[in-house]
Design a protein around this motif. Structure first.
Motif, mmCIF file in Angstrom:
data_model
loop_
_atom_site.group_PDB
_atom_site.id
_atom_site.type_symbol
_atom_site.label_atom_id
_atom_site.label_comp_id
_atom_site.label_asym_id
_atom_site.label_seq_id
_atom_site.Cartn_x
_atom_site.Cartn_y
_atom_site.Cartn_z
ATOM 1 N N ILE A 69 -0.816 3.422 -8.702
ATOM 2 C CA ILE A 69 -2.581 3.026 -9.190
ATOM 3 C C ILE A 69 -2.960 3.428 -10.043
ATOM 4 C CG2 ILE A 69 -4.375 2.086 -8.899
ATOM 5 C CD1 ILE A 69 -2.486 0.542 -6.035
ATOM 6 N N LEU A 70 -2.959 5.039 -9.862
ATOM 7 C CA LEU A 70 -4.082 6.037 -10.727
ATOM 8 C C LEU A 70 -2.865 5.823 -11.614
ATOM 9 C CD1 LEU A 70 -5.249 8.593 -8.009
ATOM 10 C CD2 LEU A 70 -6.028 6.958 -9.260
ATOM 11 N N LEU A 71 -2.125 6.214 -12.207
ATOM 12 C CA LEU A 71 -0.992 6.515 -12.913
ATOM 13 C C LEU A 71 -0.827 5.219 -14.074
ATOM 14 C CD1 LEU A 71 1.194 8.538 -14.628
ATOM 15 C CD2 LEU A 71 3.195 7.302 -13.497
ATOM 16 N N LEU B 224 -8.215 1.677 -2.220
ATOM 17 C CA LEU B 224 -6.660 2.491 -2.201
ATOM 18 C C LEU B 224 -6.106 3.099 -1.238
ATOM 19 C CD1 LEU B 224 -8.384 4.691 -6.086
ATOM 20 C CD2 LEU B 224 -6.182 3.277 -6.026
ATOM 21 N N ALA B 225 -6.971 3.813 -0.656
ATOM 22 C CA ALA B 225 -6.262 4.257 0.663
ATOM 23 C C ALA B 225 -5.929 3.364 1.641
ATOM 24 C CB ALA B 225 -7.256 5.372 1.740
ATOM 25 N N VAL C 45 -6.174 -3.034 -11.237
ATOM 26 C CA VAL C 45 -4.420 -2.689 -11.111
ATOM 27 C C VAL C 45 -4.568 -2.582 -8.847
ATOM 28 C CG1 VAL C 45 -2.874 -1.177 -10.916
ATOM 29 C CG2 VAL C 45 -4.184 -1.181 -12.510
ATOM 30 N N VAL C 46 -5.307 -1.978 -8.679
ATOM 31 C CA VAL C 46 -5.763 -2.346 -6.810
ATOM 32 C C VAL C 46 -5.909 -3.999 -6.615
ATOM 33 C CG1 VAL C 46 -6.971 -2.292 -4.437
ATOM 34 C CG2 VAL C 46 -6.354 -0.299 -6.053
ATOM 35 N N LEU C 47 -6.332 -4.430 -6.831
ATOM 36 C CA LEU C 47 -6.345 -6.187 -6.596
ATOM 37 C C LEU C 47 -5.762 -6.883 -7.026
ATOM 38 C CD1 LEU C 47 -10.309 -6.650 -8.222
ATOM 39 C CD2 LEU C 47 -9.451 -6.316 -4.973
ATOM 40 N N GLY C 48 -4.974 -6.845 -8.176
ATOM 41 C CA GLY C 48 -3.216 -7.318 -8.703
ATOM 42 C C GLY C 48 -2.484 -6.986 -7.960
ATOM 43 N N ASP C 49 -2.536 -5.625 -7.289
ATOM 44 C CA ASP C 49 -1.334 -4.959 -6.244
ATOM 45 C C ASP C 49 -1.463 -6.173 -5.293
ATOM 46 O OD1 ASP C 49 0.889 -3.367 -5.565
ATOM 47 O OD2 ASP C 49 -0.617 -3.095 -3.572
#
Length: 364
Positions: free
Chosen positions: A40-42, A307-308, A353-357
Protein backbone atom coordinates in the motif's frame (compact mmCIF):
# COMPACT_ATOMS: atom_id res chain seq x y z
CA UNK A 1 -13.33 -53.26 2.47
CA UNK A 2 -10.69 -51.42 4.53
CA UNK A 3 -9.73 -52.80 7.89
CA UNK A 4 -9.93 -50.74 11.08
CA UNK A 5 -6.13 -50.41 11.11
CA UNK A 6 -6.13 -49.12 7.52
CA UNK A 7 -8.86 -46.65 8.37
CA UNK A 8 -6.86 -45.48 11.40
CA UNK A 9 -3.75 -45.05 9.32
CA UNK A 10 -5.66 -43.09 6.72
CA UNK A 11 -7.12 -40.91 9.45
CA UNK A 12 -3.64 -40.19 10.79
CA UNK A 13 -2.39 -39.25 7.33
CA UNK A 14 -5.37 -37.03 6.74
CA UNK A 15 -4.86 -35.29 10.07
CA UNK A 16 -1.19 -34.70 9.28
CA UNK A 17 -2.08 -33.32 5.87
CA UNK A 18 -4.62 -31.02 7.45
CA UNK A 19 -2.00 -29.87 9.95
CA UNK A 20 0.47 -29.04 7.17
CA UNK A 21 -2.28 -27.27 5.24
CA UNK A 22 -3.27 -25.22 8.28
CA UNK A 23 0.35 -24.28 8.96
CA UNK A 24 0.94 -23.26 5.33
CA UNK A 25 -2.24 -21.22 5.34
CA UNK A 26 -1.24 -19.49 8.59
CA UNK A 27 2.19 -18.66 7.15
CA UNK A 28 0.63 -17.22 3.98
CA UNK A 29 -1.76 -15.11 6.03
CA UNK A 30 1.09 -13.84 8.18
CA UNK A 31 3.15 -12.99 5.09
CA UNK A 32 0.23 -11.10 3.54
CA UNK A 33 -0.36 -9.23 6.79
CA UNK A 34 3.23 -8.00 6.64
CA UNK A 35 3.36 -7.42 2.88
CA UNK A 36 -0.01 -5.69 2.48
CA UNK A 37 0.84 -2.40 4.25
CA UNK A 38 4.21 -2.22 2.49
CA UNK A 39 2.52 -2.69 -0.90
CA UNK A 40 0.00 0.00 0.00
CA UNK A 41 2.80 2.40 0.89
CA UNK A 42 4.61 1.57 -2.35
CA UNK A 43 1.54 2.31 -4.47
CA UNK A 44 0.94 5.57 -2.58
CA UNK A 45 4.58 6.62 -2.99
CA UNK A 46 4.37 5.99 -6.74
CA UNK A 47 1.22 8.10 -6.92
CA UNK A 48 2.87 10.88 -4.90
CA UNK A 49 5.85 10.71 -7.25
CA UNK A 50 3.52 11.45 -10.15
CA UNK A 51 2.13 14.42 -8.23
CA UNK A 52 5.67 15.75 -7.71
CA UNK A 53 6.34 15.35 -11.43
CA UNK A 54 3.26 17.46 -12.17
CA UNK A 55 4.77 20.16 -9.93
CA UNK A 56 7.98 19.94 -11.95
CA UNK A 57 9.94 18.24 -9.15
CA UNK A 58 12.19 15.19 -9.26
CA UNK A 59 10.52 12.48 -7.10
CA UNK A 60 13.74 10.48 -6.72
CA UNK A 61 15.56 13.56 -5.46
CA UNK A 62 12.63 14.37 -3.16
CA UNK A 63 12.62 10.91 -1.58
CA UNK A 64 16.40 11.07 -1.28
CA UNK A 65 16.11 14.36 0.62
CA UNK A 66 13.52 12.85 2.95
CA UNK A 67 15.74 9.86 3.69
CA UNK A 68 18.85 11.98 4.21
CA UNK A 69 17.12 14.33 6.63
CA UNK A 70 15.34 11.62 8.64
CA UNK A 71 17.02 8.22 8.79
CA UNK A 72 20.26 9.61 7.41
CA UNK A 73 21.09 11.78 10.42
CA UNK A 74 21.12 11.35 14.18
CA UNK A 75 18.98 14.44 14.73
CA UNK A 76 16.51 13.36 12.03
CA UNK A 77 16.16 9.92 13.60
CA UNK A 78 15.46 11.46 17.00
CA UNK A 79 12.79 13.67 15.44
CA UNK A 80 11.17 10.57 13.96
CA UNK A 81 10.89 9.17 17.47
CA UNK A 82 9.39 12.47 18.64
CA UNK A 83 6.59 12.13 16.09
CA UNK A 84 6.31 8.39 16.69
CA UNK A 85 5.14 8.97 20.25
CA UNK A 86 1.79 10.73 19.53
CA UNK A 87 1.20 8.79 16.32
CA UNK A 88 1.52 5.44 18.08
CA UNK A 89 -0.79 6.45 20.93
CA UNK A 90 -3.37 7.78 18.48
CA UNK A 91 -3.15 4.58 16.42
CA UNK A 92 -3.85 2.54 19.55
CA UNK A 93 -6.84 4.82 20.23
CA UNK A 94 -8.30 3.61 16.93
CA UNK A 95 -7.07 0.03 17.12
CA UNK A 96 -8.63 -0.87 20.46
CA UNK A 97 -12.23 0.18 19.64
CA UNK A 98 -11.93 -1.53 16.26
CA UNK A 99 -11.67 -4.85 18.11
CA UNK A 100 -15.23 -4.39 19.40
CA UNK A 101 -16.56 -3.12 16.08
CA UNK A 102 -16.28 0.61 16.77
CA UNK A 103 -14.73 3.19 14.43
CA UNK A 104 -13.07 5.95 16.44
CA UNK A 105 -12.41 8.99 14.24
CA UNK A 106 -12.19 11.26 17.27
CA UNK A 107 -8.53 10.92 18.19
CA UNK A 108 -7.87 14.57 17.40
CA UNK A 109 -10.52 15.81 19.79
CA UNK A 110 -9.40 13.39 22.47
CA UNK A 111 -5.84 14.71 22.14
CA UNK A 112 -7.08 18.23 22.77
CA UNK A 113 -9.25 17.31 25.73
CA UNK A 114 -6.43 15.33 27.32
CA UNK A 115 -4.10 18.30 26.92
CA UNK A 116 -6.80 20.65 28.24
CA UNK A 117 -7.43 18.75 31.47
CA UNK A 118 -3.69 18.25 32.03
CA UNK A 119 -3.19 21.99 31.54
CA UNK A 120 -5.95 22.70 34.04
CA UNK A 121 -4.15 20.52 36.55
CA UNK A 122 -0.77 22.17 35.96
CA UNK A 123 -2.19 25.69 36.24
CA UNK A 124 -4.34 24.88 39.26
CA UNK A 125 -1.84 22.88 41.31
CA UNK A 126 1.07 25.18 40.51
CA UNK A 127 4.36 24.42 42.27
CA UNK A 128 2.72 22.71 45.24
CA UNK A 129 3.60 19.16 44.18
CA UNK A 130 6.99 17.42 43.93
CA UNK A 131 7.95 16.34 40.43
CA UNK A 132 6.94 12.64 40.65
CA UNK A 133 3.46 13.54 41.87
CA UNK A 134 3.19 16.42 39.41
CA UNK A 135 4.02 14.12 36.48
CA UNK A 136 1.59 11.50 37.72
CA UNK A 137 -1.13 14.13 38.12
CA UNK A 138 -0.90 15.48 34.56
CA UNK A 139 -0.67 11.98 33.06
CA UNK A 140 -3.75 10.80 34.96
CA UNK A 141 -5.66 13.98 34.15
CA UNK A 142 -4.71 13.73 30.48
CA UNK A 143 -5.86 10.13 30.33
CA UNK A 144 -9.15 10.96 32.06
CA UNK A 145 -9.75 14.00 29.84
CA UNK A 146 -9.37 12.05 26.62
CA UNK A 147 -11.24 9.07 28.05
CA UNK A 148 -14.28 11.04 29.13
CA UNK A 149 -14.45 12.77 25.75
CA UNK A 150 -14.40 9.37 24.00
CA UNK A 151 -16.99 7.97 26.39
CA UNK A 152 -19.61 10.43 25.07
CA UNK A 153 -19.94 8.83 21.61
CA UNK A 154 -19.59 5.39 23.20
CA UNK A 155 -22.64 6.02 25.39
CA UNK A 156 -24.58 7.39 22.41
CA UNK A 157 -23.71 4.27 20.41
CA UNK A 158 -24.46 1.87 23.28
CA UNK A 159 -27.91 3.45 23.72
CA UNK A 160 -28.52 3.24 19.97
CA UNK A 161 -28.90 7.01 19.60
CA UNK A 162 -26.06 7.94 17.25
CA UNK A 163 -23.40 6.23 15.17
CA UNK A 164 -19.92 6.67 16.66
CA UNK A 165 -18.33 7.55 13.31
CA UNK A 166 -20.40 10.72 13.06
CA UNK A 167 -20.23 11.67 16.73
CA UNK A 168 -16.46 11.17 17.14
CA UNK A 169 -15.73 13.11 13.97
CA UNK A 170 -17.94 16.07 14.90
CA UNK A 171 -16.70 16.16 18.48
CA UNK A 172 -13.20 16.86 17.13
CA UNK A 173 -14.28 20.35 16.11
CA UNK A 174 -16.10 20.92 19.38
CA UNK A 175 -13.01 19.96 21.37
CA UNK A 176 -10.69 22.22 19.38
CA UNK A 177 -12.98 25.22 19.73
CA UNK A 178 -13.51 24.48 23.41
CA UNK A 179 -9.77 24.42 24.09
CA UNK A 180 -9.20 27.57 22.02
CA UNK A 181 -11.80 29.35 24.13
CA UNK A 182 -9.54 28.95 27.18
CA UNK A 183 -6.32 29.69 25.29
CA UNK A 184 -7.70 32.95 23.93
CA UNK A 185 -9.55 33.74 27.15
CA UNK A 186 -9.10 32.77 30.79
CA UNK A 187 -5.76 30.98 30.42
CA UNK A 188 -4.08 33.40 28.05
CA UNK A 189 -0.65 34.60 29.13
CA UNK A 190 -0.88 38.42 29.47
CA UNK A 191 2.82 38.71 28.68
CA UNK A 192 2.65 36.87 25.35
CA UNK A 193 1.76 40.03 23.39
CA UNK A 194 -0.54 39.13 20.50
CA UNK A 195 0.37 35.44 20.45
CA UNK A 196 -2.32 33.37 22.25
CA UNK A 197 -0.89 30.79 24.62
CA UNK A 198 -0.90 29.88 28.29
CA UNK A 199 1.92 30.64 30.69
CA UNK A 200 4.84 28.22 30.76
CA UNK A 201 4.29 25.16 32.90
CA UNK A 202 6.39 24.63 35.99
CA UNK A 203 9.36 22.33 35.45
CA UNK A 204 7.84 19.66 37.67
CA UNK A 205 5.12 19.03 35.08
CA UNK A 206 7.47 18.72 32.10
CA UNK A 207 7.90 15.17 30.82
CA UNK A 208 11.54 14.08 30.99
CA UNK A 209 13.56 13.89 27.77
CA UNK A 210 16.12 11.37 26.57
CA UNK A 211 19.47 13.12 26.83
CA UNK A 212 19.76 16.25 24.72
CA UNK A 213 17.06 15.14 22.28
CA UNK A 214 13.37 15.99 22.23
CA UNK A 215 12.42 12.30 22.63
CA UNK A 216 10.36 12.13 25.81
CA UNK A 217 8.54 9.83 28.19
CA UNK A 218 5.53 9.64 25.87
CA UNK A 219 7.38 7.22 23.59
CA UNK A 220 7.91 4.80 26.48
CA UNK A 221 4.24 5.10 27.42
CA UNK A 222 3.25 4.24 23.86
CA UNK A 223 5.47 1.17 23.71
CA UNK A 224 4.24 -0.03 27.11
CA UNK A 225 0.66 0.45 25.91
CA UNK A 226 1.41 -1.69 22.84
CA UNK A 227 2.63 -4.53 25.05
CA UNK A 228 -0.32 -4.29 27.41
CA UNK A 229 -2.88 -4.20 24.60
CA UNK A 230 -1.25 -7.16 22.85
CA UNK A 231 -1.38 -9.16 26.08
CA UNK A 232 -4.93 -8.02 26.76
CA UNK A 233 -6.19 -9.10 23.35
CA UNK A 234 -4.35 -12.43 23.25
CA UNK A 235 -4.27 -13.75 26.80
CA UNK A 236 -7.20 -12.37 28.81
CA UNK A 237 -10.91 -13.01 29.06
CA UNK A 238 -11.51 -9.33 28.31
CA UNK A 239 -9.67 -9.70 25.00
CA UNK A 240 -11.67 -12.82 24.13
CA UNK A 241 -14.89 -10.94 24.84
CA UNK A 242 -13.74 -8.03 22.67
CA UNK A 243 -13.05 -10.36 19.75
CA UNK A 244 -16.41 -12.02 20.25
CA UNK A 245 -18.28 -8.71 20.31
CA UNK A 246 -16.40 -7.36 17.30
CA UNK A 247 -16.90 -10.58 15.33
CA UNK A 248 -20.58 -11.16 16.05
CA UNK A 249 -22.29 -8.83 18.54
CA UNK A 250 -25.62 -10.67 18.37
CA UNK A 251 -24.00 -13.99 19.29
CA UNK A 252 -21.98 -12.26 22.03
CA UNK A 253 -25.18 -10.78 23.46
CA UNK A 254 -26.86 -14.20 23.49
CA UNK A 255 -23.89 -15.59 25.41
CA UNK A 256 -24.38 -12.98 28.09
CA UNK A 257 -21.60 -10.50 27.31
CA UNK A 258 -22.50 -6.98 28.58
CA UNK A 259 -21.89 -5.30 25.23
CA UNK A 260 -22.70 -1.74 26.34
CA UNK A 261 -20.19 -1.95 29.18
CA UNK A 262 -17.47 -3.24 26.88
CA UNK A 263 -18.12 -0.49 24.33
CA UNK A 264 -17.97 2.31 26.87
CA UNK A 265 -14.91 1.05 28.77
CA UNK A 266 -13.01 0.27 25.57
CA UNK A 267 -13.67 3.74 24.17
CA UNK A 268 -12.72 5.34 27.49
CA UNK A 269 -9.34 3.57 27.44
CA UNK A 270 -8.84 4.43 23.77
CA UNK A 271 -9.61 8.09 24.37
CA UNK A 272 -7.29 8.06 27.36
CA UNK A 273 -4.42 6.88 25.16
CA UNK A 274 -5.05 9.75 22.75
CA UNK A 275 -5.23 12.07 25.75
CA UNK A 276 -1.73 10.94 26.77
CA UNK A 277 -0.54 11.97 23.31
CA UNK A 278 -1.89 15.44 24.04
CA UNK A 279 -0.09 15.50 27.39
CA UNK A 280 3.17 14.64 25.67
CA UNK A 281 2.79 17.45 23.15
CA UNK A 282 2.04 20.22 25.64
CA UNK A 283 4.09 19.00 28.60
CA UNK A 284 7.18 17.82 26.73
CA UNK A 285 7.34 19.58 23.34
CA UNK A 286 5.50 22.89 23.68
CA UNK A 287 5.91 23.59 27.40
CA UNK A 288 2.56 25.38 27.35
CA UNK A 289 -0.86 25.05 25.72
CA UNK A 290 -1.06 26.67 22.29
CA UNK A 291 -3.62 26.63 19.47
CA UNK A 292 -3.17 23.94 16.80
CA UNK A 293 -0.50 22.10 18.81
CA UNK A 294 -1.50 18.88 17.02
CA UNK A 295 -0.90 18.83 13.23
CA UNK A 296 -3.56 16.17 12.72
CA UNK A 297 -2.02 13.37 14.80
CA UNK A 298 -5.45 11.91 15.51
CA UNK A 299 -6.27 11.54 11.82
CA UNK A 300 -2.86 10.09 10.95
CA UNK A 301 -3.26 7.64 13.83
CA UNK A 302 -6.53 6.49 12.24
CA UNK A 303 -4.64 5.80 9.02
CA UNK A 304 -1.86 3.94 10.86
CA UNK A 305 -4.31 1.60 12.59
CA UNK A 306 -5.95 0.64 9.30
CA UNK A 307 -2.58 0.15 7.64
CA UNK A 308 -1.58 -2.17 10.49
CA UNK A 309 -4.79 -4.17 10.23
CA UNK A 310 -5.58 -3.15 13.83
CA UNK A 311 -2.62 -5.20 15.05
CA UNK A 312 -0.77 -3.52 17.94
CA UNK A 313 2.64 -4.93 16.96
CA UNK A 314 2.31 -3.93 13.30
CA UNK A 315 1.13 -0.49 14.43
CA UNK A 316 4.63 0.28 15.75
CA UNK A 317 6.20 -0.23 12.32
CA UNK A 318 3.46 1.65 10.49
CA UNK A 319 3.68 4.53 12.95
CA UNK A 320 7.42 4.69 12.35
CA UNK A 321 6.95 4.86 8.57
CA UNK A 322 4.20 7.49 8.81
CA UNK A 323 6.40 9.51 11.18
CA UNK A 324 9.05 9.60 8.45
CA UNK A 325 6.47 10.80 5.94
CA UNK A 326 5.06 13.44 8.32
CA UNK A 327 8.57 14.70 9.06
CA UNK A 328 9.35 14.65 5.35
CA UNK A 329 6.84 17.46 4.78
CA UNK A 330 9.22 19.92 6.43
CA UNK A 331 12.11 18.58 4.34
CA UNK A 332 10.26 18.94 1.04
CA UNK A 333 9.23 22.46 1.94
CA UNK A 334 12.88 23.45 2.32
CA UNK A 335 14.68 21.35 -0.30
CA UNK A 336 12.03 21.14 -3.04
CA UNK A 337 10.23 24.43 -2.43
CA UNK A 338 6.81 22.79 -2.28
CA UNK A 339 4.09 23.61 0.27
CA UNK A 340 4.03 21.58 3.47
CA UNK A 341 0.45 20.62 2.63
CA UNK A 342 1.70 18.44 -0.23
CA UNK A 343 2.44 15.73 2.32
CA UNK A 344 -1.32 15.60 2.92
CA UNK A 345 -1.67 14.43 -0.68
CA UNK A 346 0.53 11.46 0.16
CA UNK A 347 -1.49 10.73 3.30
CA UNK A 348 -4.72 10.91 1.29
CA UNK A 349 -3.28 8.59 -1.35
CA UNK A 350 -2.44 6.03 1.33
CA UNK A 351 -5.95 6.33 2.77
CA UNK A 352 -7.61 5.78 -0.60
CA UNK A 353 -5.49 2.70 -1.27
CA UNK A 354 -6.31 1.33 2.19
CA UNK A 355 -10.05 1.87 1.76
CA UNK A 356 -10.02 0.45 -1.75
CA UNK A 357 -8.24 -2.69 -0.57
CA UNK A 358 -10.61 -3.00 2.39
CA UNK A 359 -13.75 -2.93 0.23
CA UNK A 360 -12.33 -5.42 -2.28
CA UNK A 361 -11.52 -7.84 0.51
CA UNK A 362 -15.01 -7.48 1.95
CA UNK A 363 -16.60 -8.25 -1.40
CA UNK A 364 -14.42 -11.31 -1.86
Amino acid sequence: MLTQQELGANAVVTQQELGVFSKDRWQRQRFMALARPLLILLVALLFFGLVLLLFGKNPILAYSDIFRNTLGSRYGFSEILVKLSPLLLCALAVLLPARVGLVNVGGEGQIYMGAWLATWGALTLGDNLPQPLALLAVLVLGFVGGGLWAAIPAILRARGWLNEVISTLLLNYVAILFVNYFIYGAWRDPESANFPQTVKFAEGYRLPHLGATRVHLGLLLGLVAVGLIYYLLRHTRWGYAMRAIGGNPEAALRHGFPIARYLIITMFIAGGLAGLAGVGEVMAIQGRLRPAFSPGYGYIGFLISWLAGHNPLYAVGMAFLLAIIALGGDTLQITQNVPFATVNILMAAILFVVLGDFFRSKQA
